[in-house]
Design an enzyme around this catalytic site. Structure first.
Site, PDB file in Angstrom:
ATOM      1  N   ASP A  37      37.411  65.106 109.405  1.00  0.00           N
ATOM      2  CA  ASP A  37      36.847  64.643 108.137  1.00  0.00           C
ATOM      3  C   ASP A  37      37.043  63.130 108.080  1.00  0.00           C
ATOM      4  O   ASP A  37      38.183  62.647 108.068  1.00  0.00           O
ATOM      5  CB  ASP A  37      37.547  65.325 106.959  1.00  0.00           C
ATOM      6  CG  ASP A  37      36.752  65.194 105.670  1.00  0.00           C
ATOM      7  OD1 ASP A  37      35.755  64.459 105.657  1.00  0.00           O
ATOM      8  OD2 ASP A  37      37.134  65.835 104.670  1.00  0.00           O
TER       9      ASP A  37
ATOM     10  N   GLU B 212      31.751  65.335 108.522  1.00  0.00           N
ATOM     11  CA  GLU B 212      32.687  66.461 108.619  1.00  0.00           C
ATOM     12  C   GLU B 212      32.166  67.472 109.624  1.00  0.00           C
ATOM     13  O   GLU B 212      30.980  67.785 109.648  1.00  0.00           O
ATOM     14  CB  GLU B 212      32.839  67.103 107.237  1.00  0.00           C
ATOM     15  CG  GLU B 212      33.860  68.186 107.139  1.00  0.00           C
ATOM     16  CD  GLU B 212      33.936  68.760 105.731  1.00  0.00           C
ATOM     17  OE1 GLU B 212      34.754  69.675 105.529  1.00  0.00           O
ATOM     18  OE2 GLU B 212      33.184  68.321 104.837  1.00  0.00           O
TER      19      GLU B 212
END
Length: 475
Positions: free
Chosen positions: A11, A106
């Protein structure tokens, strides 16, 4: 469940805002908010400096401005974000054939499938190298979670933020999950979380203690059993390389409600064209056209029409969207419009009659519009550039920069690039200055060449400023 932490979740940290800080030396270490800037705008991303004031994603921009009035508020630059995302995804693809992107910033990676990790030691080494490679390639930071399942890997990356790595050793999952809020579990949103809280269940450990029968009673058989299994750290979901898109859509929110029906029709037609542009860019066609209308009272209506065959013809989608609009009362005003296409296919069939399959009489495609007479009683107003905060620009004399703000016929530009060590100088121009034009984002990290080219006077080019130095731009 695996026996080794070979599922990786990456992320990127405050992605949009971090990219803007990297691109703009004057914003490094400052509060930056990226999102819609109109009265109804919403925050997409806030830098960690802005989060210290309570600003967060999905917050109305007007509220963010009250919390952090001195932050820099910028429109998103998706061209830059997609470019950086492609670089990051390329690094992930080098690790494994199984990469599951969830968004631009992500993704999950199955390290075992790539043969690059088989235990905690090798997985950690891969994760640390990935973080270093991302920083070297993009100038940005990402947080990594490593675990034996997707759920736990994502929890790990959240705990690693910002710019860290957390590895969850197999066998420690239950102890880790027990004190966490039930909202951490996939599939437990605000409504489910409130329902469990009213039943006296607030943590994952309390779900495990309640037992499967109680969860089934509270949430239903499928949902309850799934949430209970997750509370025991049982997550067998595989990393899926191909995530098939189910629809393509575009929508716009308007600063002021639209009451003029003619303008509403024009907006719907423009949205239909943009939607088809995205559809064609993905190499797909679609069979169902969907219209979304949010009215002045926040009520949201959707209408859909299924065509006889998949199409990527803008005229067909426009006509279908226009027919759907006739089914919606917009007299009170419209605050949002959207057009989408679903029922996607990878082929296109010529559609001569764009009507539904519900037994209606076919309606031929509308004829081409008649040419507009050359003479017009009211000439259109001259086009004036609309400059948005954060937008890339190029000036014939001063080179590359970005818009800090505009209004009252003036636009203020800060001339700096990602490669400058210090903030650039600021200049103000007329909004229609012929020497000022829209630019393209520069890469966040300088290339391997000795020079970085930038436009100069009369279209000339000159080397970038040496590290720590800056050219004179005048008073």
């Amino acid at each position: 469940m695996r026996r080794a932490p070979t599922v990786l979740h990456l992320d990127m940290d405050a992605f949009f805002a971090a990219a803007e800080q990297a691109a703009k030396p004057s914003l490094r270490g400052k509060a930056v908010v990226v999102g819609g800037l109109g009265p109804r705008g919403v925050v997409s991303t806030a830098s960690y400096e802005a989060r210290a004031f309570g600003v967060h994603s999905a917050m109305p921009t007007a509220q963010a401005r009250r919390l952090a009035p001195n932050a820099a508020y910028l429109f998103p630059r998706f061209t830059l974000y997609r470019s950086v995302s492609e670089q990051v995804m390329e690094l992930l693809g080098a690790l494994s054939p199984l990469v599951e992107p969830l968004s631009l910033d992500e993704a999950f990676v199955d390290l075992e499938a790539g043969g690059v990790a088989h235990d905690a030691v090798t997985a950690r080494a891969v994760g640390e190298k990935l973080r270093a490679d991302i920083r070297a390639r993009t100038g940005l930071t990402g947080s990594v979670g490593l675990a034996a399942s997707k759920m736990l890997a994502k929890i790990g990356s959240e705990r690693a933020k910002p710019d860290g790595l957390v590895l969850i050793e197999p066998g420690t999952e239950r102890a880790l999950l027990a004190p966490l809020s039930v909202r951490v579990l996939p599939g437990v949103g605000p409504a489910t979380g409130d329902h469990l809280r009213r039943a006296g269940i607030g943590t994952i450990g309390e779900i495990a203690e309640a037992g499967e029968d109680e969860l089934v009673r509270l949430l239903g058989k499928a949902h309850g059993a799934g949430v209970y299994a997750m509370s025991l750290a049982h997550d067998e979901r595989p990393v899926v390389a191909e995530r098939e898109g189910k629809s393509v859509s575009v929508e716009d929110t308007y600063d002021l409600d639209i009451h003029d029906r003619v303008r509403v029709r024009a907006e719907v037609a423009a949205l239909a064209d943009r939607c088809v542009g995205r559809l064609r860019a993905s190499g797909r066609s679609g069979r169902t056209v969907v219209l979304k209308v949010r009215r002045y009272d926040f009520s949201t209506l959707t209408r859909s029409e299924t065509l006889r065959a998949p199409t990527d013809d803008p005229a067909v989608v426009r006509e279908a969207a226009a027919r759907l609009l006739e089914l919606v009362d917009t007299t009170g005003g419209v605050r949002l419009l959207g057009v989408g296409v679903s029922g996607l296919a990878d082929f296109t069939q010529e559609v001569l009659f764009a009507r539904t399959t519900a037994g209606e009489e076919p309606l031929a495609r509308a004829p081409e519009p008649l040419p507009v007479p050359a003479a017009s009683p009211v000439p259109p107003p001259p086009s004036v550039p609309q400059w948005r905060p954060g937008q890339d620009v190029v000036h014939e004399e001063h080179g590359a920069g970005w818009v800090q703000g505009s209004g009252l016929g003036r636009v203020t530009v800060r001339f700096e690039t990602p490669y400058d060590a210090r903030p650039g100088r600021v200049r103000t121009f007329a909004v229609d200055d012929p020497d000022l034009s829209a630019g393209e984002p520069l890469p966040l990290v300088r290339g391997t060449g000795d020079e970085e080219v930038r436009p100069g006077a009369a279209g000339a080019w000159w080397p970038a400023v040496p590290e720590g130095g800056r050219e004179s731009t005048g008073a």
